[in-house]
Design a protein around this motif. Structure first.
Motif, mmCIF file in Angstrom:
data_model
loop_
_atom_site.group_PDB
_atom_site.id
_atom_site.type_symbol
_atom_site.label_atom_id
_atom_site.label_comp_id
_atom_site.label_asym_id
_atom_site.label_seq_id
_atom_site.Cartn_x
_atom_site.Cartn_y
_atom_site.Cartn_z
ATOM 1 N N UNK B 82 35.289 -3.376 -14.817
ATOM 2 C CA UNK B 82 36.625 -1.866 -14.817
ATOM 3 C C UNK B 82 36.670 -1.046 -13.044
ATOM 4 N N UNK B 83 34.785 -0.810 -12.961
ATOM 5 C CA UNK B 83 34.799 0.062 -12.581
ATOM 6 C C UNK B 83 35.139 -0.325 -10.649
ATOM 7 N N UNK B 84 34.810 -2.349 -10.689
ATOM 8 C CA UNK B 84 35.231 -2.259 -9.595
ATOM 9 C C UNK B 84 36.823 -2.864 -9.327
ATOM 10 N N UNK B 85 37.142 -2.781 -10.130
ATOM 11 C CA UNK B 85 38.701 -2.938 -10.083
ATOM 12 C C UNK B 85 39.655 -2.224 -10.512
ATOM 13 N N UNK B 86 39.007 -1.155 -10.764
ATOM 14 C CA UNK B 86 39.766 0.555 -9.955
ATOM 15 C C UNK B 86 38.937 1.064 -9.020
ATOM 16 N N UNK B 87 38.410 0.261 -8.102
ATOM 17 C CA UNK B 87 38.032 0.751 -7.458
ATOM 18 C C UNK B 87 38.403 2.652 -7.061
ATOM 19 N N UNK B 89 39.743 4.928 -7.898
ATOM 20 C CA UNK B 89 40.390 5.947 -8.698
ATOM 21 C C UNK B 89 39.039 6.760 -9.274
ATOM 22 N N UNK B 90 39.927 7.458 -10.563
ATOM 23 C CA UNK B 90 39.064 8.485 -11.274
ATOM 24 C C UNK B 90 39.096 7.924 -12.291
ATOM 25 N N UNK B 91 38.568 6.173 -12.663
ATOM 26 C CA UNK B 91 37.956 6.421 -13.690
ATOM 27 C C UNK B 91 37.018 5.744 -13.224
ATOM 28 N N UNK B 92 36.826 4.542 -11.902
ATOM 29 C CA UNK B 92 35.912 4.647 -11.583
ATOM 30 C C UNK B 92 34.898 5.493 -11.355
ATOM 31 N N UNK B 93 35.405 6.805 -10.704
ATOM 32 C CA UNK B 93 34.115 7.564 -10.590
ATOM 33 C C UNK B 93 33.660 8.410 -11.792
ATOM 34 N N UNK B 94 34.506 8.556 -13.095
ATOM 35 C CA UNK B 94 34.193 8.989 -13.525
ATOM 36 C C UNK B 94 33.258 8.129 -14.615
ATOM 37 N N UNK B 95 33.084 6.873 -14.697
ATOM 38 C CA UNK B 95 32.412 6.004 -15.228
ATOM 39 C C UNK B 95 30.722 5.363 -14.057
ATOM 40 N N UNK B 96 31.072 5.278 -12.915
ATOM 41 C CA UNK B 96 30.030 6.406 -12.180
ATOM 42 C C UNK B 96 29.168 7.059 -12.180
ATOM 43 N N UNK B 97 29.594 8.012 -12.930
ATOM 44 C CA UNK B 97 29.318 9.546 -13.272
ATOM 45 C C UNK B 97 28.431 9.375 -15.132
ATOM 46 N N UNK B 98 29.292 8.579 -15.494
ATOM 47 C CA UNK B 98 28.449 8.252 -16.903
ATOM 48 C C UNK B 98 27.031 7.613 -16.468
ATOM 49 N N UNK B 99 27.361 6.516 -15.415
ATOM 50 C CA UNK B 99 26.319 5.352 -15.533
ATOM 51 C C UNK B 99 24.757 6.385 -14.356
ATOM 52 N N UNK B 100 25.525 7.106 -13.436
ATOM 53 C CA UNK B 100 24.198 7.975 -13.359
ATOM 54 C C UNK B 100 23.609 8.595 -13.765
ATOM 55 N N UNK B 101 24.018 9.190 -15.661
ATOM 56 C CA UNK B 101 24.074 10.094 -16.305
ATOM 57 C C UNK B 101 22.720 9.139 -16.533
ATOM 58 N N UNK B 102 23.282 8.248 -17.034
ATOM 59 C CA UNK B 102 22.419 7.101 -17.909
ATOM 60 C C UNK B 102 20.991 6.410 -16.624
ATOM 61 N N UNK B 103 20.929 6.066 -15.968
ATOM 62 C CA UNK B 103 19.887 6.410 -15.386
ATOM 63 C C UNK B 103 19.059 7.380 -15.266
ATOM 64 N N UNK B 104 19.558 8.620 -15.124
ATOM 65 C CA UNK B 104 18.574 10.136 -14.707
ATOM 66 C C UNK B 104 18.208 10.722 -16.173
ATOM 67 N N UNK B 105 19.084 10.249 -17.520
ATOM 68 C CA UNK B 105 18.040 10.773 -19.095
ATOM 69 C C UNK B 105 17.356 10.153 -19.273
#
Lengths: 281, 282
Positions: B82-87, B89-105
């Motif tokens: 999803x985040x590659x197809x919607x590069x 966009x807001x969807x991409x950015x929020x998904x990447x933020x969630x992934x960032x949280x997943x790596x940090x927590x």
């Protein structure tokens, strides 16, 4: 000049600005812990056991009536001390190994790098866990275990950089004017790899904080009554239903610290090595 | 088997029995010799065979690992695509933020949050424990859901980054333009044409994640009071039950080496260029 550039950039880069401010706050609170906290971290008070957050106790109190705010602030002291000491040790030792093996190459390099590869293949948290288990759980051994598991990362990083710099003309020029190997390594190679090492060290502090708190959570880190975020979360497990504040505040501080160091490391990396940013997008 | 209230003589008898009076090199040699015969020694705490001790708790960890890995792969690949197809966009950015949280927590903090949310506040899922699958499949899955989510989320976070970047690379290539101009449905293009070609780095990462699944499960089992390998390991460390600790360490090492080997083979099958390049290199 680097500092001036950083300040200048940080106004255009909100992530860099916010993460720097958050880290500054955590570091300041760790340094000034005795001044900002109203109580002693191990002072027990049976009258206020498990009281909810209030004006007297901002983050509430635990099952012994100890002030959670005080303990959380002292916890940042412990986490940062352990993480920074461990990463610093790993950077120095890993850096020396990396520069030597990158510069001289040959069979010594081949052996060193294989050993480092083997260490990286094993998950660093498990490796640290086994090391602490053998050495015995205390703060000194925790630092030792965490830094040992981080050394290979810095050694590999430094080695790769040095190996690519070594073929550059300025190193040749240094040799031509008769500089000793030692001089080339310290005055020509080190300044060039230093910014990159610094960036990865920043990010690695986040990893070290995770390792410290995870091992403390398992009971293999700081021993009670020393306040540690991981330990506080273990002790709060029995009170999740009755006193959620016991888990929430140390957890939030832990999370903010980790994310801030990660974000700062990422933004510094984009500045130091813009190539990485482009390939990421 | 061993207690604190033993006389000196009793202790000496036990030391002899377990071979602790021998030099370390000899003890190590004997241990290695026994491994070859499938004997990992005897637990100092319970007196049981270490192999029995380990096999008793393996199902709990395997269930967590499989369930967690399943969630992780599904979520990671989905978020990544999803985040590659919607590069950008807001969807991409929020998904990447969630992934960032997943790596940090850290896992234990995410686990605590999920328990607070689903077990304490909404009271819809149990906060921990373990139910054998064959006894009560539904309850067993319910108990495993939260720990598996924690494990899966952390894995998905790493995976989605790699899926995203390798999908972005593939999506730019000519053969996908052809597939699009042929009028193939988007799903076929993404799943069959793009994902298959992006698979090599993804498979490699999943293989590396096996090690991560194991180290993650050690902590997660502790958070959710799940009687698996991780909890056995931690308990044995505290009780200085060396044969059990050694046995589990050996098991982990064997798993890492085996998965790395399997991943290398699968990569060669998925992308013939890998095997070919290595042959040409030699």
């Amino acid at each position: 000049m680097i500092l001036k550039g950083l300040i200048h950039r940080s106004f255009r880069n909100p992530v860099l600005l916010i993460s720097s401010i958050m880290i500054l706050l955590v570091v300041l609170s760790a340094i000034l812990a005795p001044l900002i906290t109203p109580y002693d971290p191990s002072e027990m008070n049976s009258k206020v056991r498990l009281s909810a957050p209030s004006v007297e106790h901002w983050f509430g109190t635990d099952q012994f009536g100890r002030d959670v705010f005080t303990r959380v602030i002292y916890g940042s002291r412990l986490s940062l001390q352990i993480a920074i000491t461990a990463v610093f040790t790993a950077v120095v030792i890993g850096g020396i190994i990396g520069i030597l093996s990158g510069y001289y190459g040959g069979w010594l390099d081949a052996i060193t790098i294989r050993i480092m590869d083997v260490m990286v293949a094993f998950p660093s948290l498990l490796l640290a866990l086994f090391l602490v288990a053998i050495l015995g759980p205390d703060i000194k051994n925790l630092i030792l275990a965490i830094s040992l598991t981080r050394i290979p990362y810095f050694a590999r990083l430094t080695r790769a950089e040095v190996a690519s710099l070594e073929r550059r003309p300025f190193v040749e020029a240094g040799r031509m004017v008769g500089a000793t190997n030692f001089r080339i390594m310290i005055f020509h190679l080190l300044p060039n790899v230093f910014p990159l090492i610094l960036v990865f060290a920043t990010m690695d502090i986040a990893t070290a904080v995770i390792a410290e708190s995870s091992l403390s959570y398992l009971g293999l880190g700081a021993q009670p009554p020393t306040p540690s975020w991981g330990r506080m979360l273990t002790e709060a497990r029995g009170f999740l239903g009755r006193a959620a504040w016991l888990s929430i505040y140390p957890g939030i501080f832990l999370m903010v610290t980790i994310i801030s160091f990660n974000l700062l490391g990422d933004s510094l990396r984009d500045i130091v090595d813009p190539r990485l940013r482009r390939s990421n997008k | 088997m061993l207690t604190d209230r033993m006389t000196f003589q009793q202790k000496e008898v036990q030391r002899k029995l377990f071979g602790f009076d021998q030099p370390l090199v000899v003890q190590y040699g004997q241990w290695m010799g026994n491994i070859v015969q499938g004997n990992l020694g005897v637990s100092l705490r319970s007196g049981n065979n270490v192999v029995t001790e380990i096999t008793q708790v393996v199902p709990a960890t395997v269930q967590l690992g499989v369930f967690g890995g399943f969630i992780g792969i599904l979520l990671g690949v989905f978020i990544g695509i999803i985040s590659a197809v919607r590069q950008h966009t807001l969807v991409d950015k929020s998904l990447r933020f969630v992934a960032y949280l997943g790596i940090s927590l850290p896992e234990f903090w995410l686990g605590t949050l999920l328990i607070l949310l689903f077990s304490v506040t909404f009271q819809i899922l149990p906060a921990g424990g373990y139910v054998v699958f064959s006894e009560d499949p539904i309850e067993s899955l319910r108990v495993t859901l939260l720990p598996a989510l924690v494990l899966g989320f952390a894995m998905a976070a790493f995976l989605s980054r790699v899926v995203r970047s390798s999908m972005l690379e593939i999506l730019r290539q000519d053969f996908l333009v052809v597939a699009k101009s042929k009028g193939l449905p988007v799903r076929t293009i993404l799943l069959k044409h793009a994902l298959r070609n992006a698979a090599a780095p993804i498979i490699t990462l999943i293989g590396l994640q096996i090690a991560f699944l194991i180290s993650g499960s050690v902590i997660i089992e502790e958070v959710f009071v799940r009687p698996g390998l991780g909890r056995l390991l931690i308990r044995s460390i505290f009780q200085r039950d060396y044969p059990v600790v050694q046995g589990i360490t050996l098991l982990f090492a064997v798993i890492f080496v085996t998965t790395n080997l399997i991943i290398d083979i699968i990569r060669g099958i998925l992308d013939p260029r890998v095997g070919e390049a290595e042959r040409l290199g030699k």
